[in-house]
Design a protein around this motif. Structure first.
Motif, PDB file in Angstrom:
ATOM      1  N   ASP A  81       0.854  -1.181   0.000  1.00  0.00           N
ATOM      2  CA  ASP A  81       0.000   0.000   0.000  1.00  0.00           C
ATOM      3  C   ASP A  81       0.893   1.236   0.000  1.00  0.00           C
ATOM      4  O   ASP A  81       2.095   1.134   0.261  1.00  0.00           O
ATOM      5  N   GLU A  99      -4.075  -0.177  -1.419  1.00  0.00           N
ATOM      6  CA  GLU A  99      -4.677   1.089  -0.983  1.00  0.00           C
ATOM      7  C   GLU A  99      -3.695   2.253  -1.190  1.00  0.00           C
ATOM      8  O   GLU A  99      -2.467   2.067  -1.138  1.00  0.00           O
ATOM      9  N   SER A 158      -7.809  10.228  -2.720  1.00  0.00           N
ATOM     10  CA  SER A 158      -7.101   9.355  -1.773  1.00  0.00           C
ATOM     11  C   SER A 158      -6.972   9.986  -0.382  1.00  0.00           C
ATOM     12  O   SER A 158      -6.471   9.327   0.543  1.00  0.00           O
TER      13      SER A 158
END
Ligand code: R5P
Length: 316
Positions: free
Chosen positions: A248, A271, A282
């Protein structure tokens, strides 16, 4: 909007930053006024500020896509002075032009120095978040304002990561990121390391992973900024090839130019988390409280406090 010479400090903002401005103004107890902007058919800009300002004025402008914003700052700051501002603070959660801090080849502009000097002619104080200071010791060396405050998104990103991943391995994609990785890792006792990076061009980077056990680890790449996304994408490819369970990405500044997010997805990134220094899908962390606290401390010292909280503080 009706404007008056305000007794409490005023926060001026541009329309597209209204959500951040409202959060900061509310937390810091500032009066809030928009700067109206008109673009003429030939591309020139006209700005309109409140017709009278109190002595303490704060201008919020995050400096992604910076070129036109720098002209706005010039117009707004000089106008604010003529309208009554005696102490002018720039809140630029993202501070542009910090990465070109030397002439890599003869004849190149040292943008950090040029833009830093420009800002220091306009503002008394500067608050920013995780500026890319690599070869300079502190923010005032890059932007020689009287008061400079550096905040960091790393602690809050670290707290977020701690809630999302079990025993993550925190990795910085290059040597510069070691400063943020160290802070974030120490906060929750994460294992951590940094990669080695060579940049060959805007979209071409070469990375080497640190000599650590990667297989089976939940890795989070932490950096100040992702622009093309190539740096973290290349790190993700190497990590997944080395057996990482997941990769991530956490960044303070979500520049994500062009197809950067797609580049990350294709590299296998799961992510993506960022702070709201630059508004982006984001965004998972708000810096408003930290910025407001810094503003309160700074403005508390008042117009006479130009040597106030001073040089450089790491507030969070
Ligand atoms: C540079 O050292 C920065 O910390 C970032 O790693 C870099 O700017 C990211 O750029 P890009 O996303 O274009 O690879």
């Amino acid at each position: 909007m009706q404007a008056h010479a305000a007794t409490k400090p005023v926060l001026l903002y541009f329309e597209e930053e209204q959500p951040s401005a409202e959060r900061i103004a509310q937390a810091a107890g500032l009066a809030l006024f928009p700067i109206e902007r008109h673009r003429f058919p030939d591309g020139e800009l006209k700005l309109r500020l409140p017709p009278a300002l109190g002595p303490q004025v704060v201008l919020l402008r995050t400096l992604n896509d910076p070129n036109e914003k720098l002209v706005e700052l010039l117009l707004a700051a000089q106008t604010a002075r003529t309208l009554g501002a005696q102490h002018l603070t720039l809140v630029a959660p993202y501070l542009a032009y910090m990465r070109q801090d030397i002439a890599f080849q003869a004849g190149e502009a040292i943008s950090q120095r040029v833009i830093g000097c420009f800002l220091s002619t306009l503002f008394d104080a500067l608050i920013t978040v995780d500026p890319h200071l690599h070869r300079v010791a502190n923010l005032q060396e890059a932007v020689p304002v009287t008061q400079a405050i550096v905040l960091s998104g790393a602690p809050l990103l670290s707290d977020l990561i701690a809630t999302r991943r079990q025993r993550p391995l925190l990795l910085g994609p290059d040597a510069e990121s070691a400063q943020w990785v160290a802070v974030a890792a120490a906060r929750h006792g994460f294992d951590h390391g940094v990669c080695q990076k060579m940049r060959h061009g805007d979209h071409a980077v070469q990375l080497e992973l640190p000599d650590m056990a990667i297989a089976g680890r939940q890795v989070v790449l932490l950096d100040d900024v992702a622009s093309t996304g190539q740096t973290v994408a290349q790190a993700a490819r190497l990590l997944l090839a080395a057996g990482a369970a997941s990769v991530d990405v956490a960044v303070t500044h979500a520049l994500f130019a062009g197809d950067a997010l797609q580049v990350l997805r294709e590299a296998g990134v799961g992510e993506v988390w960022s702070t709201d220094c630059i508004a982006h899908d984001s965004n998972a962390i708000s810096m408003a409280s930290a910025i407001a606290a810094a503003l309160v401390a700074l403005l508390d010292t008042g117009i006479n406090g130009k040597s106030g909280p001073g040089a450089q503080s790491l507030l969070s």
